[in-house]
Enzyme design. Structure first.
Site, PDB file in Angstrom:
ATOM      1  N   ALA A 181       6.783  -5.381  -3.733  1.00 59.32           N
ATOM      2  CA  ALA A 181       6.584  -4.009  -3.271  1.00 59.32           C
ATOM      3  C   ALA A 181       7.882  -3.219  -3.111  1.00 59.32           C
ATOM      4  CB  ALA A 181       5.817  -4.024  -1.948  1.00 59.32           C
ATOM      5  N   GLY A 214       0.803  -1.207   0.000  1.00 52.93           N
ATOM      6  CA  GLY A 214       0.000   0.000   0.000  1.00 52.93           C
ATOM      7  C   GLY A 214       0.836   1.256   0.000  1.00 52.93           C
ATOM      8  N   LYS A 231      -1.159 -17.678  -7.131  1.00 54.87           N
ATOM      9  CA  LYS A 231       0.315 -17.717  -7.201  1.00 54.87           C
ATOM     10  C   LYS A 231       0.948 -17.669  -5.811  1.00 54.87           C
ATOM     11  CE  LYS A 231       1.026 -13.226  -6.191  1.00 54.87           C
ATOM     12  NZ  LYS A 231       2.056 -12.578  -5.348  1.00 54.87           N
ATOM     13  N   ARG A 234       7.109 -12.814  -0.351  1.00 57.40           N
ATOM     14  CA  ARG A 234       7.055 -13.138   1.078  1.00 57.40           C
ATOM     15  C   ARG A 234       6.556 -14.556   1.314  1.00 57.40           C
ATOM     16  NH1 ARG A 234       2.295  -9.229   3.363  1.00 57.40           N
ATOM     17  NH2 ARG A 234       3.625  -7.693   2.348  1.00 57.40           N
TER      18      ARG A 234
END
Length: 358
Positions: free
Chosen positions: A155, A15, A206, A270
């Protein structure tokens, strides 16, 4: 013409990376967008200060995306109703298990005719209704059209302006141009298509395969084995999408949201990290290893691994439809995450995969 007001619902690592892109893009296009972007932040205390205050003073999410500056026109607020008030475009970037509750809080304040955009990679399992797409939860709860954005977008790399592609899907072609202009940058290249359900399913599935790639890494296998897991995982993704969505449109798997995101996740996401950690915790601490919630605290600064929840939701769906034997990779990953199967047996679970029987 009055510019469109944009709001962000969520402020974790992803975000905050998107906030950097959106914040600068609205500033550079005042003819299209209002300058101020409100970002809903779940309030936390960091070293005695409120996280919202830190973001608004230092223009940095020091907990989830340290050392990355966010444009000062992105204003952090702890109230989700305040964040969404009068917004024309609502960008959802929060864990999928909190979507329904958050939307219910927002419902009375959402502007009629607003456009939702989900960056949330997951399914929602609702008692009595089964497995659902996150975009449908948003659309039905808020009564707004909801598009999705998915892609090979780790990210921290996006925040560091490393080149990548992304896929936006929106049924209504009238919104394609404004969505492209809101997100497109020289390093973040956007392609807009119409297959919302297909794009969103790729983004969820995924994450499960990514755990499998991490298990392979933790066990010490090489690139050939990981490549096999990626291929078998892709085949299960395609089959599940066909069953779940009743669609044979495989073109979506060749967009950034498909094979590209799968490869990126299996090498750097992650959930790959989780799969590796599950195996290593077992080696260090015995078969019981470490509970996934403890691994989250140790590795992710309080954020969640989405893969295990998605794997559980998929497992429940497959069990209810008597299809467990057709998806051995998905099933094995779920059972490893819940400690029902020893990770050392992972490769055995794949040797007789249906893809090898043809």
């Amino acid at each position: 013409m009055v510019g469109k007001r944009v709001a962000l619902i969520g402020s974790g690592c992803w975000g905050s990376a998107i906030a950097k892109i959106v914040g600068l893009n609205v500033l550079h296009q005042p003819e299209l967008f209002e300058k101020e972007v409100l970002m809903y932040v779940y309030e936390e205390i960091i070293d005695g200060a409120k996280l919202t205050d830190i973001i608004n003073v230092e223009h940095e999410n020091v907990k989830y995306l340290p050392d990355i500056k966010i444009s000062p026109n992105v204003i952090a607020v702890p109230d989700v109703v305040q964040a969404c008030n009068n917004a024309d475009i609502l960008i959802f970037v929060l864990p999928h298990q909190f979507v329904k509750e958050t939307c219910m809080k927002m419902a009375s304040a959402v502007k009629p005719g607003a456009l939702g955009l989900s960056l949330i990679k997951g399914f929602v399992l609702t008692e009595g209704e089964g497995i659902q797409l996150v975009s449908n939860i948003i659309k039905d709860t808020l009564n707004i059209e909801t598009a999705v954005l998915m892609g090979a977008n780790l990210a921290t790399e996006v925040a560091s302006e490393m080149f990548c592609e992304t896929t936006i899907a929106c049924h209504n072609e009238e919104h394609h141009d404004i969505l492209s202009k809101l997100f497109q940058t020289p390093y973040f290249r956007v392609k807009v298509i119409k297959n919302v359900a297909g794009v969103e399913s790729c983004g969820a599935l995924k994450n499960v395969v990514g755990i499998g790639a991490g298990i392979v890494d933790g066990l010490g296998y090489g690139d050939n084995t990981k490549a096999a897991v990626i291929r078998l995982g892709l085949m299960e993704m395609m089959k599940f999408t066909k069953v779940f969505l009743d669609s044979e449109d495989n073109s979506v798997f060749f967009e950034s949201c498909g094979i590209a995101d799968l490869v990126a996740t299996c090498h750097g996401g992650r959930n790959r990290l989780l799969g590796e950690a599950v195996v290593k915790s077992m080696k260090l601490r015995g078969w019981a290893g470490v509970d996934i919630r403890l691994l989250e605290k140790e590795i992710l600064r309080g954020q969640s691994f989405q893969g295990p929840l998605i794997a559980k939701e998929i497992f429940t769906y497959l069990k209810d439809h008597d299809m467990l034997d057709q998806f051995p990779l998905f099933v094995a990953i779920h059972r490893i995450c819940t400690r029902e199967v020893d990770p050392r047996n992972f490769i055995e679970c794949l040797r007789d995969h249906p893809e090898h029987m043809n």
